[in-house]
Design an enzyme around this catalytic site. Structure first.
Site, short mmCIF file in Angstrom:
data_model
loop_
_atom_site.label_atom_id
_atom_site.label_comp_id
_atom_site.label_asym_id
_atom_site.label_seq_id
_atom_site.Cartn_x
_atom_site.Cartn_y
_atom_site.Cartn_z
CE LYS A 1 54.34 36.78 -80.33
NZ LYS A 1 53.64 37.60 -79.35
C1 LIG Z 1 53.05 37.74 -77.91
C2 LIG Z 1 51.62 37.58 -77.58
C3 LIG Z 1 50.90 38.53 -76.84
C4 LIG Z 1 51.54 39.68 -76.14
O1 LIG Z 1 52.32 40.43 -76.98
P1 LIG Z 1 53.34 41.51 -76.39
O2 LIG Z 1 53.55 42.42 -77.57
O3 LIG Z 1 54.57 40.75 -76.02
O4 LIG Z 1 52.71 42.19 -75.25
C5 LIG Z 1 49.53 38.36 -76.69
N1 LIG Z 1 48.91 37.29 -77.22
C6 LIG Z 1 49.57 36.34 -77.90
C7 LIG Z 1 48.81 35.19 -78.46
C8 LIG Z 1 50.95 36.44 -78.08
O5 LIG Z 1 51.61 35.48 -78.71
#
Ligand SMILES: *Cc1c(COP(=O)(O)O)cnc(C)c1O
Length: 383
Positions: free
Chosen positions: A188
């Site tokens: 991210k």
């Molecule tokens: C990555 C992601 C999540 C979950 O994130 P984590 O930190 O891995 O639990 C939820 N929603 C979206 C759209 C994502 O891309």
């Protein structure tokens, strides 16, 4: 392999984590609130509550709104499964709103029509979760107005959108929502390894989130039912979880947040370069809606549906980590068993059929990007 996304860890990041390892606190200590304040300040919102993942953050946000059995949560099917799973963890039902075929974001026009039908049937959702897909903000003004008209709470899934702007202010300020959720997973915008955050302007929701992330325990006398029995005393006032972030993670997040603008500039420049260099190819480039300044978490092109599989396979074989975002959530067997049907989401089906995510991360250099473009060109020209 050129990955579709990747963290960028600096010597300062390593030093920040090492300093915590040599301090008194490894679990939630003084660095977690410092990271929370920094994210709240960056987003322009009063409160931020750090947790161990965005999946936990979504679950906690639903709990803070008392979502439960008999309730329904609506979201976009073009997302990671966690966006829908949070409702199931609370015992609530899930339904989806079809997307805008240009952006892959929840479509306010389709939302309006679906709400009208649901209101007539007496089956309105309690919570709506728009997802800022690929880092491009949804049409929050329209979505927020509909939510307000029907009395529905809004949680923004901003896992892709730290640093994105909508109508001049940052995503996470919750101008059109009760809460927003960020992810700090390694791919991210910034990372803490695993990690997440809920932002909210509402002090009561912030207190609920803080209590629920740590077993439902409070040490605040004002929140207790009974008088304190001494310095050791605390009370469990609700059934919570251990969703806490560690100081080790928060130190990495705080250090990464100092470079967010450089990360975003780099992503913007790479996206602009893709736009220029792909203009002549037989594909559709990302469409950017009015009033949005995306965070460019993903660069998703649309290919002719018949071509996607062969292009994906050829690029993977050439060492290019293309990906597909997303397999629509209703297609997963778990959700099919709950009665959700792909026939109800024709625009999402169309989006999924052509979608291909090209590598985009701040350390991708121009030579790497050129290699991606040339390989894509070759794969598209192959018979
Ligand atoms: C990555 C992601 C999540 C979950 O994130 P984590 O930190 O891995 O639990 C939820 N929603 C979206 C759209 C994502 O891309």
């Amino acid at each position: 392999m050129i990955p579709y996304g990747r963290q960028w860890i600096s010597a300062d990041d390593v030093a920040a984590v090492a300093a915590v390892l040599e301090s008194d606190f490894l679990t939630q200590g003084p660095v977690v609130p410092a990271f929370e304040s920094a994210v709240a300040g960056y987003c322009g919102v009063a409160h931020a509550v750090a947790v161990n993942s965005a999946s936990s953050a979504l679950h906690l946000a639903c709990r803070a709104l008392d979502l439960g059995p008999g309730d329904c949560l609506w979201t976009s099917p073009n997302t990671f499964v966690a966006t829908a799973n949070c409702a199931r963890h609370c015992g609530a039902q899930v339904d989806f709103v079809d997307v805008d075929p240009d952006t892959g974001n929840l479509c306010p026009r389709r939302l309006a029509a679906k709400l009208e039908r649901a209101a007539a049937a007496g089956r309105l959702p309690r919570v709506l979760v728009p997802v800022h897909f690929a880092g491009q903000p949804c049409d929050m003004e329209a979505i927020g107005a509909l939510a307000q008209r029907y009395g529905i709470a809004v949680i923004e899934d901003a896992a892709h959108a730290l640093g994105a702007r909508y109508r001049g202010t940052r995503i996470g300020d919750c101008r059109y929502a009760q809460m927003a959720v960020f992810s700090f997973h390694a791919v991210k915008l910034i990372t803490t390894g695993e990690g997440g955050m809920v932002t909210t302007p509402d002090p009561a929701l912030a207190r609920r989130l803080q209590s629920l992330r740590s077993h439902g325990i409070t040490r605040e006398p004002a929140q207790m039912e009974n008088d304190s029995e001494g310095g050791w005393y605390y009370e469990q006032i609700a059934l919570g979880h251990n969703f806490r972030m560690t100081d080790i993670q928060a130190a990495l997040g705080l250090s990464q947040l100092r470079r967010i603008d450089a990360f975003l500039d780099r992503r913007r420049a790479l996206a602009a370069r893709y736009d220029r260099r792909l203009a002549a190819l037989p594909l559709r480039r990302p469409v950017i809606a009015a009033h949005t300044d995306p965070a460019w978490h993903l660069y998703v092109v649309q290919l002719a549906p018949g071509q996607r599989r062969s292009v994906y396979t050829a690029m993977r074989a050439a060492g290019i980590g293309v990906n597909v975002h997303y397999i629509p959530v209703y297609r997963h067997p778990y959700y099919r068993r709950l009665g959700l049907r792909r026939e109800d989401y024709p625009q999402t089906e169309r989006y999924y059929a052509g979608a291909l995510t090209l590598p985009l991360h701040p350390q991708l250099d121009e030579a790497g990007q050129e290699h991606v473009i040339e390989t894509l060109q070759g794969a598209l020209a192959a018979p």
